[in-house]
Scaffold this active site. Structure first.
Site, PDB file in Angstrom:
ATOM      1  N   LYS A   1       9.805  10.486  -1.515  1.00 14.61           N
ATOM      2  CA  LYS A   1       9.389  10.069   0.067  1.00 14.61           C
ATOM      3  C   LYS A   1      10.442   9.336   0.821  1.00 14.61           C
ATOM      4  O   LYS A   1       9.732   9.353   2.190  1.00 14.61           O
ATOM      5  CB  LYS A   1       7.906   9.308  -0.865  1.00 14.61           C
ATOM      6  CG  LYS A   1       6.763   7.976   0.417  1.00 14.61           C
ATOM      7  CD  LYS A   1       6.641   7.610   0.248  1.00 14.61           C
ATOM      8  CE  LYS A   1       5.578   6.370   1.265  1.00 14.61           C
ATOM      9  NZ  LYS A   1       5.129   4.826   1.022  1.00 14.61           N
TER      10      LYS A   1
ATOM     11  N   THR B   1       5.948   0.243   2.116  1.00 12.39           N
ATOM     12  CA  THR B   1       7.226   1.128   2.628  1.00 12.39           C
ATOM     13  C   THR B   1       6.634   2.498   3.414  1.00 12.39           C
ATOM     14  O   THR B   1       6.108   3.034   3.070  1.00 12.39           O
ATOM     15  CB  THR B   1       8.079   2.041   1.393  1.00 12.39           C
ATOM     16  OG1 THR B   1       9.211   0.592   0.744  1.00 12.39           O
ATOM     17  CG2 THR B   1       9.135   3.219   2.485  1.00 12.39           C
TER      18      THR B   1
ATOM     19  N   LEU C   1       0.839  -0.879   0.231  1.00 12.52           N
ATOM     20  CA  LEU C   1       0.283  -0.209   0.254  1.00 12.52           C
ATOM     21  C   LEU C   1       0.439   1.239   0.213  1.00 12.52           C
ATOM     22  O   LEU C   1       2.061   1.215   0.663  1.00 12.52           O
ATOM     23  CB  LEU C   1      -0.954  -0.346   1.028  1.00 12.52           C
ATOM     24  CG  LEU C   1      -1.896  -1.415   1.511  1.00 12.52           C
ATOM     25  CD1 LEU C   1      -2.218  -1.380   2.662  1.00 12.52           C
ATOM     26  CD2 LEU C   1      -3.062  -1.200   0.292  1.00 12.52           C
ATOM     27  N   PRO C   2       0.128   1.885  -0.635  1.00 10.05           N
ATOM     28  CA  PRO C   2       1.078   3.520  -0.422  1.00 10.05           C
ATOM     29  C   PRO C   2       1.661   4.247   0.451  1.00 10.05           C
ATOM     30  O   PRO C   2       2.884   4.840   0.808  1.00 10.05           O
ATOM     31  CB  PRO C   2      -0.010   4.842  -1.555  1.00 10.05           C
ATOM     32  CG  PRO C   2      -0.723   3.963  -1.506  1.00 10.05           C
ATOM     33  CD  PRO C   2      -0.998   2.951  -0.925  1.00 10.05           C
TER      34      PRO C   2
ATOM     35  N   LYS D   1      15.372  -0.657   5.182  1.00  9.79           N
ATOM     36  CA  LYS D   1      15.346  -0.368   3.748  1.00  9.79           C
ATOM     37  C   LYS D   1      15.358   1.307   3.482  1.00  9.79           C
ATOM     38  O   LYS D   1      15.848   1.643   2.808  1.00  9.79           O
ATOM     39  CB  LYS D   1      13.554  -0.857   3.726  1.00  9.79           C
ATOM     40  CG  LYS D   1      12.922   0.376   2.789  1.00  9.79           C
ATOM     41  CD  LYS D   1      13.206  -0.605   1.392  1.00  9.79           C
ATOM     42  CE  LYS D   1      12.584   0.371  -0.215  1.00  9.79           C
ATOM     43  NZ  LYS D   1      10.972   0.783  -0.264  1.00  9.79           N
TER      44      LYS D   1
END
Lengths: 298, 298, 298, 298
Positions: free
Chosen positions: B246, B96, B65-66, B171
Site C-alpha cells: 500500500k 498514511t 484511519l485506513p 513517510k
C-alpha cells in the site's frame, strides 16, 4: 617486524605499501610502472628488479591487482611465483576478483604447501591513504590470524568471512548491497525534493527512521547536505562509477553460477552501466543521484 | 493534561489511544467496531455515541484511519466534522494517505479557521503498543509544536518535514527506501548463503561496512540471525507485506504526479505485489527474503 | 455526408479534420490557436468563433485534446458543452486520457441523454496525415457502429474494446506492450552487435523466429537497418519519447488502481523518464536503442 | 544421401535423429541412456557401442547436448573425438551453449583441419518431432551451405548469423527477446483484464496494432484465448520455465562479458528464476502469465 613483498602499486597499493613501511615493516615492492616504483622508494620501500625478487625471505607476499587474470598470472603463470615462494610465506591477495580465481590460486598454492588468503578491501583510496581500510578475508582461521598484524598496519578492521574465496564473496555481497542503498537513497531524496521537501530535513528524518543506512550516515548523495563528501565536490574522487560497475558484474557472475535471484542487484548493474555509458564512469558512484532527477514537466 | 478526541481504533489506533490515557490525557474515542470500543473503554477511554461527539471540548482530534477516502469522509463528508470542530481544536491525522488528500483536508479546515497537521507514523504495531512511534509531521511550525506533548505520549520522536502534506511525503520516501533496504539486504544475504557463507558472519561484516542499514541493525530478514524479529518467528507479526505494498503504491502515485524516476521503488512495488498475490500478504515484509531464495539447480 | 464539430487542431487533430473534409463531411472546427484555425480553414473547414458553435446541428462532435483536464473542461466545465449538445449528437473523444475521466464524461453526458464513445488512436502523426489511423473504441456497440463512417474517413481500423473507457484501457495496454517490445528489441540487437553480429542479419533472423514483433517488422530501432523509419533519420519525427512516457504514466496509474503487477511496464516507464530527463524527450521513442549501448570497456 | 553420426538422444535429439532416417540418411547414434538407444534403433538408426564409433565414415557428426561441459568433453576431452574425426567430416553442434565454448571447440578442431559449425535450434520438442525446427548457424559460409541438406531434413529454416559462435549469440538474443515479449504481453493482458476487458478482444486489438508480436500470433499466454497452446492446457508441455531461465543465464553471461546494458533481459531472468523457485520450473514459459496476476484487493 615482518619482511613483506608487495606487488601492485596503483591508487590503492601505493599508499598501502607506504603504510606498511610507516608501521616498521621491511617492504620490497614490484610494479610495471617506473613512476610507481620511484614513489614507493621515496616512501621507504626497497624496489625489486623483477617480480620474483619480492618473495625472497618474505614472511608475507601481498598483491593488489586490477583483475582476475593479473592475479592468476602472477601466482600461477608460466613465470609465476608458485615455484619461487617459500613454504613459510603467507600470500595475501587484496585484489577484488572472482571467488573462483581466488579458490583456484589458493588450491594450487596449497598443493605446494604455501598458505593463501584472499583479503579484498573496502574503504577506497581515502581509506588506503589514511590506513583505515576494512579487510574482508577468506582462508583458514590460523592464516587470517597470522595476517592480522600486517593488515592492521593498513586498516582498522579485519573480518574473516570463511574459507578461501569467502572474502571475495562477502565483498561483492556488501558492494551489491551498497549500490542498492545508494540508488534507493538517491531516489527517495529526489522524490521528496520533487514534492517540495528540503533534502537536509528529509535526510535527517530518514536517518532517524527505518530508512537509515550507511549512505545517509556518511555519504549523502545529494549535493550540499553533507560536507567533505563527493556529492558536495561535484562528484569528484571517491569510488568511481566504473569500479562499482565492475563489482556489480562480479556479483552477477556469482549469481549466475549459483542461480541466485537478484532483481535489485541486476537493476543497479544496469543503472550503473548506463550511467557510465552516458559519460559518468569517472565520477563518484553517488552521482547516480543525478540519474534519477525527476523528468522536467513539459 | 489535554482533552483528546480519537477516531479509529484499529491495530495501531487502539494502543495509541490507550497510551494517551496512561499519560493522563482525557480521551474520548470513536470507531465502527463495538469490540474496539469496548477494549478502549477498558483502557480508560470514554466512548462517543457518534463521531461528532469526539469533537466536544477537544483540544486535539486525532485520527488513525485506513485510507484516503476514510479521512476525507470523516473531515469533509456530508456529515463531516468540518462543521462541528471548534476553532481552538488542533486536528492531527496520523493515517498514511496521499499528500494530496492531506493538503485538501488541511486547506478546507484552514478556511474554517481550524488547524490541521498530518502526522503519519513509523514503528508499527509494536511501536504503537510500546509508545515508541515516530511521528513525521507536516504543518505550520507552531501547530507541530503544539502537538508535541500529545504525540510524545504515544511515541519518542516527532519530526517536522515541512508544511501540510510534507509528513505524508517524507513517510512514503522513508518507506520506499525501507523496502529497497529490505529487498537489497535479503538478496545480498541469499547470494552469500548460496556461495557457502554463514548468514550471521556475513550480516556482521556488512553491518560494519558500507552495506550497513536499519534492517541489518534491528530487523535482519534471515531466520535465526537475530532474536525477537519476525524472521525468527516464521515472519509473523511486524509490518505486513500488504501494508508495504500500500505504501509503495502511494509512493508511485506521488512519483507519477511529479515525474520522478524511481526504478528501485517501482521494482520493490512489483516484488511486494507479486509476493502478496502468491499468498504472503499477511506475513511480515521481511519475508521477501524467501522470495529471493536461489533457484534450486536441476 | 455528416455534419461534424471538431475540437483540438494539434499535430494529430489538424490532419484528421482535413481528412474528414476530403471525405466529403461538413466540418466546423475550434482551437485556441489562430494559426491552427487558419490552416484548417484552408483545408476546407468552417471556423467556429467559440467552442459552443461546433455543436450546432452536429451529427458528431469529435475532440482531440492533450490531457484529462482539457477533455473534462470542454465537456463538463462551467461553460462546458454538456448544456449545448443536442441529444442526437454522438460525441467521440479521440484524446488519450485516463479511463476514469472517459467514464466520468461518458456518464455525465449519458445522464443528459447524449451518447459518448472514447476512441483513442494509434498510428501517430504519419497515420493522421495518411488517414490510416487505428481507433480503439469504448462505448455501446450501436454507438461505435454509428461512428464507423466518420472514423473510417480518418483511419483504416476501428476496434471496439468494450464499454465507455475500454478504448483508453486497450490503448494503454497496447502502448505499454509497445514500449516493452521496443526496449527489448533494442537490447537484443545491441547484445548481438556487441558480440560481432550484423544488425541486419540478426534482425532478419529474429523476425523469422520467436522474437518477431512489430518493431522488427516496421520500426527497427537500429539506424540503417530499415529505410524511412525514425532510426534512419537521426530519430527525428515519429512518436516522441515524452509522449510514450505520458502513456506509460497512464498505464501505471491504471495498474496502481487495480493492483496489477507490471514489472516490465514499470521498468520501461523509468527508462523512458530517464531518457527524457537526459535530453531525449523530443526524439522518437525508438531512440531508446541508444540508451542501451554497451558500456565502453576501459 | 549422407552418413551421419548423432550424439545425444534427449527430448530434442531423439526425434531429430529419427527425422534424418526418414529423409533417407544413414544414421549411427550414441547416448548414455539404453532406453534412448533402443528407441532410436526402432526408428532405424544404427547404435554405436561407444561415442567414437559415430565418427566412422561420417560425412557429418551432429551433437545435441545439455550444456557447455558436455560439448567440450565430447570433442576436446581426454577421450574426445578430436583425435578420431576425419578431416572430411563436418561437425554440427546443435546444443545451446555459450559462444565462448563454441568458439573454443571450433578453433581446436580447425587446428586439426576439421570443420565445425554451431547450429542451435528454436522450435522446441514440437518442432523437433514435426521436423520444423529453425537452425541458427555460426561458421564459414561454405560449411553452413554444406550442412543445409541434413539440417533441412530436421527443420524448415536455416540461417547463418556469422562465424563460429554467432549462431549461439543470435539464439540467445532471440530467446532473451522472446522472454521480454512473453512477460510484456502477459502484463498487458492482465492489466486489461483487471480493468474489465475481454482477453480475446484485447489480444485481437493488440495483434492488429503496434503491440503485435509472436506470442500474440501463435502462443497466447492467457488460457482459452487460443487453442492448442500450453496456456490452454494448464501450461503443460512447450518450452519449460527452467530452460528459458538457462538461456537467459547464457544471455546475461554474454552481457557481462561485453558490458551490454540489458535492463529488460536482466529483469526477465530474475522473474523466471523466481517463478522456477516458486515451483513452476517444469511448466511452459508462458505460465509467467500467472505470475503477473493482479494482487487481490483486501
Amino acid at each position: 617486524m615482518a619482511t613483506v613483498g608487495f606487488i601492485g602499486l596503483g591508487n590503492m597499493g601505493g599508499p598501502m605499501a607506504a603504510n606498511l613501511v610507516k608501521a616498521g615493516h621491511q617492504v620490497t615492492v614490484f610494479d610495471l610502472s617506473e613512476a610507481a616504483l620511484a614513489q614507493a622508494q621515496e616512501a621507504g620501500c626497497a624496489v625489486a628488479s623483477d617480480v620474483g625478487e619480492v618473495t625472497k625471505g618474505a614472511d608475507f607476499v601481498i598483491s593488489m591487482l586490477p583483475a582476475d587474470h593479473h592475479v592468476e598470472g602472477v601466482y600461477l603463470g608460466s613465470d609465476g611465483l608458485q615455484t619461487q615462494l617459500a613454504k613459510q610465506t603467507l600470500v595475501i591477495d587484496c585484489s577484488t576478483i572472482s571467488a573462483e580465481t581466488a579458490r583456484k590460486v589458493g588450491a594450487e598454492l596449497a598443493e605446494r604447501g604455501i598458505s593463501f588468503i584472499d583479503a579484498p578491501v573496502s574503504g577506497g583510496v581515502g581509506g588506503a591513504k589514511a590506513g583505515t581500510l576494512t579487510f574482508i578475508c577468506g582462508g583458514r582461521e590460523s592464516a587470517v590470524d597470522a595476517a592480522r598484524d600486517v593488515l592492521n598496519a593498513m586498516g582498522k578492521n579485519v573480518f574473516r568471512a570463511g574459507d578461501v574465496g569467502a572474502g571475495q564473496v562477502a565483498k561483492i555481497c556488501n558492494n551489491m548491497l551498497l549500490s542498492v542503498l545508494m540508488a534507493g537513497t538517491s531516489e527517495a531524496l529526489q522524490l521528496g525534493i520533487a514534492h517540495g521537501l528540503d533534502a537536509k530535513v528529509l535526510s535527517e528524518i530518514m536517518l532517524q527512521s527505518s530508512g537509515r543506512n550507511w549512505t545517509l550516515e556518511v555519504y549523502n548523495p545529494c549535493p550540499d547536505v553533507m560536507e567533505g563528501v563527493p556529492s558536495s565536490n561535484d562528484y569528484q574522487g571517491g569510488f568511481l562509477v566504473d569500479l562499482m560497475a565492475k563489482d556489480l558484474g562480479l556479483a552477477q557472475q556469482a549469481a549466475l553460477r549459483s542461480g541466485a535471484a537478484t532483481p535489485m542487484g541486476s537493476l543497479t548493474l544496469n543503472l550503473y552501466r548506463s550511467w557510465s555509458q552516458l559519460g559518468h564512469g569517472r565520477e563518484d558512484f553517488s552521482s547516480i543521484f543525478k540519474y534519477v532527477t525527476p523528468q522536467t514537466k513539459k
